[in-house]
Design an enzyme around this catalytic site. Structure first.
Site, PDB file in Angstrom:
ATOM      1  N   GLU A  34       0.980  -1.143  -0.025  1.00  0.00           N
ATOM      2  CA  GLU A  34      -0.129   0.096   0.084  1.00  0.00           C
ATOM      3  C   GLU A  34       0.941   1.208   0.216  1.00  0.00           C
ATOM      4  O   GLU A  34       1.910   1.296   0.564  1.00  0.00           O
ATOM      5  CB  GLU A  34      -0.862  -0.020   1.243  1.00  0.00           C
ATOM      6  CG  GLU A  34      -1.717   1.250   1.287  1.00  0.00           C
ATOM      7  CD  GLU A  34      -2.633   1.194   2.390  1.00  0.00           C
ATOM      8  OE1 GLU A  34      -3.765   0.664   2.442  1.00  0.00           O
ATOM      9  OE2 GLU A  34      -2.504   2.109   3.291  1.00  0.00           O
ATOM     10  N   PRO A  37      -0.854   8.969  -1.787  1.00  0.00           N
ATOM     11  CA  PRO A  37      -0.139   9.867  -2.913  1.00  0.00           C
ATOM     12  C   PRO A  37       0.463  11.028  -1.917  1.00  0.00           C
ATOM     13  O   PRO A  37      -0.156  11.731  -1.253  1.00  0.00           O
ATOM     14  CB  PRO A  37      -1.328  10.423  -3.752  1.00  0.00           C
ATOM     15  CG  PRO A  37      -2.534   9.527  -3.267  1.00  0.00           C
ATOM     16  CD  PRO A  37      -2.096   8.699  -1.807  1.00  0.00           C
ATOM     17  N   LYS A  39       2.103  14.852  -1.345  1.00  0.00           N
ATOM     18  CA  LYS A  39       1.439  16.000  -1.859  1.00  0.00           C
ATOM     19  C   LYS A  39       2.428  16.967  -2.646  1.00  0.00           C
ATOM     20  O   LYS A  39       1.825  18.085  -3.283  1.00  0.00           O
ATOM     21  CB  LYS A  39       1.350  16.920  -0.319  1.00  0.00           C
ATOM     22  CG  LYS A  39       0.254  16.079   0.501  1.00  0.00           C
ATOM     23  CD  LYS A  39       0.215  16.834   1.839  1.00  0.00           C
ATOM     24  CE  LYS A  39      -0.686  16.164   2.678  1.00  0.00           C
ATOM     25  NZ  LYS A  39      -0.779  17.229   4.185  1.00  0.00           N
ATOM     26  N   THR A  66      -4.240   4.702  -1.774  1.00  0.00           N
ATOM     27  CA  THR A  66      -5.070   5.232  -0.795  1.00  0.00           C
ATOM     28  C   THR A  66      -5.823   6.341  -1.530  1.00  0.00           C
ATOM     29  O   THR A  66      -5.288   6.944  -2.385  1.00  0.00           O
ATOM     30  CB  THR A  66      -4.303   5.556   0.541  1.00  0.00           C
ATOM     31  OG1 THR A  66      -3.681   6.602   0.301  1.00  0.00           O
ATOM     32  CG2 THR A  66      -3.512   4.406   1.135  1.00  0.00           C
ATOM     33  N   TRP A  67      -6.916   6.973  -0.615  1.00  0.00           N
ATOM     34  CA  TRP A  67      -7.950   7.815  -1.017  1.00  0.00           C
ATOM     35  C   TRP A  67      -8.102   8.751   0.295  1.00  0.00           C
ATOM     36  O   TRP A  67      -8.385   8.441   1.147  1.00  0.00           O
ATOM     37  CB  TRP A  67      -9.312   7.263  -1.592  1.00  0.00           C
ATOM     38  CG  TRP A  67     -10.156   8.183  -2.014  1.00  0.00           C
ATOM     39  CD1 TRP A  67     -11.272   8.861  -1.152  1.00  0.00           C
ATOM     40  CD2 TRP A  67     -10.363   8.573  -3.402  1.00  0.00           C
ATOM     41  NE1 TRP A  67     -11.909   9.612  -2.034  1.00  0.00           N
ATOM     42  CE2 TRP A  67     -11.392   9.469  -3.586  1.00  0.00           C
ATOM     43  CE3 TRP A  67      -9.885   8.363  -4.463  1.00  0.00           C
ATOM     44  CZ2 TRP A  67     -11.947  10.058  -4.495  1.00  0.00           C
ATOM     45  CZ3 TRP A  67     -10.152   8.811  -5.769  1.00  0.00           C
ATOM     46  CH2 TRP A  67     -11.264   9.595  -5.723  1.00  0.00           C
ATOM     47  N   TYR A 327       1.238  -2.270   4.674  1.00  0.00           N
ATOM     48  CA  TYR A 327       0.982  -0.828   4.782  1.00  0.00           C
ATOM     49  C   TYR A 327       2.138  -0.316   4.920  1.00  0.00           C
ATOM     50  O   TYR A 327       2.909  -0.027   5.958  1.00  0.00           O
ATOM     51  CB  TYR A 327       0.098  -0.574   5.967  1.00  0.00           C
ATOM     52  CG  TYR A 327      -1.402  -1.132   6.132  1.00  0.00           C
ATOM     53  CD1 TYR A 327      -2.358  -0.494   5.099  1.00  0.00           C
ATOM     54  CD2 TYR A 327      -1.719  -2.248   6.763  1.00  0.00           C
ATOM     55  CE1 TYR A 327      -3.554  -0.955   5.028  1.00  0.00           C
ATOM     56  CE2 TYR A 327      -2.746  -2.920   6.494  1.00  0.00           C
ATOM     57  CZ  TYR A 327      -3.845  -2.114   6.074  1.00  0.00           C
ATOM     58  OH  TYR A 327      -5.091  -2.763   5.737  1.00  0.00           O
TER      59      TYR A 327
END
Length: 665
Positions: A34, A37, A39, A66-67, A327
């Site tokens: 996992e 994104p 920044k 991920t969202w 993760y």
């Protein structure tokens, strides 16, 4: 389904450990990773490089992106997911949450994901809106969700009553199935220690079962550190077997346990407290004495996580757990350490100069390769595409970008490259400025100061020897099959043959060979010796004469100005460089050389001298002028020796010796 196929393949080929029938090194047939994104643009570019590097080493079943809450990272999540799916050849599981998301926006996001080639969605409720507290009872949970829904409905324009926000993950699962049928594979979250909005384990399993019944295909669990909790999770709050109780309530889909590597003591405490994760006393006792030493915490944390994997694998439900989800927090070292502790890292097998084998080697590499090159993760392309030109072997993402909008892909034969069905190889790849490290890193590897041609030659040789990780034309380290000619390649480079692509000849090698294997069992593989290199103008005529004296060889060369030289070849011909013979199948030829395609590649290859190397130095400096001179005067040369039988034996050494006999005047 890919995971199940890997599992079946593994049990059919691997001997099981007698002491532990589900030992982690053999029972976990896949791993997944996992990422979130970043920044910043720089962070985004660096993450792409990291994902590619980790995927090459680990070969995950999928990558999970991920969202952000309320779709705050929507653009970056879609961009990262699409890039990974299309150009890294890895299946993507994209998170999608429904909190603060209207049905209209979710429909748009799903359409965009489909356009990007993403076919897997992890359907989640998502974090509650900022300022909303977690409930302390089931009634409070319903009340809060109603308030959130009512608040968002008021924001809808009049006449848009159907565009209502979704409340729960099950609603998102139902919407995806309603809109797209079976196109998306849907995962949902499992919570071994209970969902924050659930008031009992019984309620949690009931809701989990409802999500599966609504159309979800598999479960990824929240991370945990107490194996007993993962294994023991009962519908009446008595800790028994978590997985078995999922099965008892009718949940038969795959369950993938999620694990988070321990990066530091403080971050470990923050994450476990925030997510309300129970930490066994024995783990705290190991970490507490070294809490101020981050490196020691990482090392012990990796040992702890690897042990958890072993405990799951060796448990009485280990046979039901096919893979582990990590993760990563966008970090790689700890994940590598854990897999290394588990003996699960893929590594390059030992390679000898001999490529023949009587027995079928057992190698993960040969099992997983459909072709000598990595297949696309896009369904349409992976089904159709069976042939690629050799020129982009070390820059596959560039080739994928150039051919991204083709309506059809060559299957069986390359065919007529001018056919409109194939589309065009764009004259200028949008990917030629690929990020393979920062400018400082590239300057460190490619040279702070370059004074003479031999300085450049040495850089190429050091890449072949593994001292530097990449070249502008080679995005990863030397391929294992070239280890058989590694010493000859290093010597060639130090003598001015700047190699950027090569393959040795093989003749009838078993298709399950640990290095050369591809295509499946019971086949035999063949390939011609191929060498692609930059050559000085003073040396090119000597190379041409050498090729003319050897009728089995063909040569194609071009310089930056477009001056072409061809020897031993006919116009508009396609040469098969790699092919395989398998039972009940036509002969497969996945790698070819085609002259007009070579010219397209050459344009990109010459541009890389400027964009990835000369740009590191001040204009007009000695280093800049040297790289610029090589770009403007050297030829890019491709040599094919069609005598794959002779070259696969000792005659292959003669080829390299003939080149080494040529020296600059």
């Amino acid at each position: 389904q890919k995971g199940r196929n890997k599992k079946a393949e593994q049990y059919n080929n691997d001997d099981q450990n007698q002491d532990c029938p589900y030992d982690s090194s053999s029972s976990f047939s896949y791993h997944s990773l996992e990422f979130f994104p970043p920044k910043t643009e720089a962070g985004f570019d660096n993450l792409l490089t990291r994902i590619e590097r980790m995927c090459q080493k680990i070969d995950p079943l999928f990558v999970d992106i991920t969202w952000g809450a309320g779709g705050s990272t929507a653009a970056r999540t879609l961009s990262l997911s699409g890039y990974t799916q299309r150009y890294l050849g890895v299946d993507v599981l994209m998170h999608l949450t429904c909190t603060q998301m209207t049905t209209t926006r979710i429909k748009s996001i799903l359409d965009q994901a489909k356009t990007c080639g993403v076919q897997n969605i992890l359907a989640l409720r998502g974090d509650p809106p900022q300022g909303v507290q977690r409930p302390t009872s089931d009634k409070e949970s319903v009340s809060i969700l109603s308030k959130v829904g009512n608040s968002q409905r008021k924001q809808q324009k009049q006449g848009e009553d159907e565009d209502v926000p979704l409340k729960r993950a099950i609603d998102l699962v139902k919407l995806i199935r309603k809109l797209h049928g079976d196109y998306f594979c849907i995962g949902v979250a499992g919570h071994p220690e209970g969902h924050p909005f659930s008031t009992s384990q019984e309620q949690e399993l009931k809701h989990l079962k409802e999500k599966i019944d609504a159309g979800a295909d598999f479960i990824v669990t929240q991370f945990f550190y107490d194996v007993d909790i993962f294994l023991d999770y009962d519908v009446i709050a008595i800790f028994l077997d978590y997985v078995r109780n999922c099965r008892k309530v009718g949940i038969t889909c795959p369950i993938i346990p999620g694990l988070m590597p321990i990066q530091s003591y403080s971050s470990f405490l923050r994450m476990t407290e925030f997510c309300n994760i129970k930490v066994p006393t024995h783990i705290m006792n190991q970490l507490e004495p070294i809490r101020d030493n981050d490196e020691s915490v990482k090392e012990v944390g990796c040992q702890i996580t690897a042990k958890i994997c072993n405990q799951i694998s060796c448990s009485d439900v280990g046979h039901e757990i096919d893979g582990i989800h990590f993760y990563t927090l966008n970090l790689e070292r700890s994940t590598f350490r854990i897999l290394d502790e588990m003996n699960a890292l893929s590594s390059s097998p030992e390679v000898s100069s001999s490529t023949s084998t009587k027995e079928k080697p057992n190698s993960p590499m040969s099992k997983q390769r459909q072709f000598p090159w990595k297949s696309s993760a896009l369904e349409k392309r992976s089904v159709q595409e069976e042939v690629r030109p050799i020129n982009w072997a070390n820059r596959p993402k560039s080739y994928a970008m150039r051919t991204d909008d083709w309506d059809e892909y060559p299957n069986g034969r390359w065919g007529d490259s001018t056919s409109p069905a194939f589309g065009e190889l764009s004259s200028l790849s949008h990917f030629y400025r690929a990020n393979i490290g920062t400018e400082d890193e590239r300057r460190q590897y490619l040279g702070e100061y370059l004074i003479k041609h031999e300085d450049v030659y040495n850089v190429f040789a050091r890449y072949i020897e593994g001292s530097i990780p990449y070249l502008p034309w080679c995005e990863s380290s030397l391929q294992p099959e070239s280890f058989t000619i590694q010493s000859q390649l290093a010597t060639l480079n130090r003598n001015g043959f700047l190699t950027i692509n090569s393959q040795p000849a093989i003749n009838g090698v078993n298709s399950e060979h640990p290095v050369f294997g591809w295509g499946g069992p019971d086949g035999y593989l063949y390939q011609k010796l191929y060498l692609e290199c930059f050559v000085s103008p003073s040396k090119i005529q000597q190379v041409v004469e050498m090729v003319k004296e050897n009728t089995s060889m063909h040569l194609y060369a071009v310089n930056h100005s477009g001056e072409e030289i061809r020897t031993g070849s006919e116009e508009n011909t396609v040469t098969a460089l790699t092919w395989g013979v398998f039972p009940n199948r036509e002969i497969i030829q996945p790698t070819i050389f085609e002259p007009s395609t070579f010219l397209v590649w050459a344009e990109e290859a010459f541009l890389l001298w400027d964009s990835m190397w000369a740009s590191l130095y001040d204009y007009g400096s000695q280093s800049f002028d040297l790289i610029d001179e090589i770009k403007n005067t050297y030829f890019l040369v491709a040599i094919i020796d069609n005598d794959f039988i002779g070259c696969s034996k000792k005659d292959g050494e003669k080829f390299f010796n003939k080149l080494l006999d040529l020296t600059d005047k």
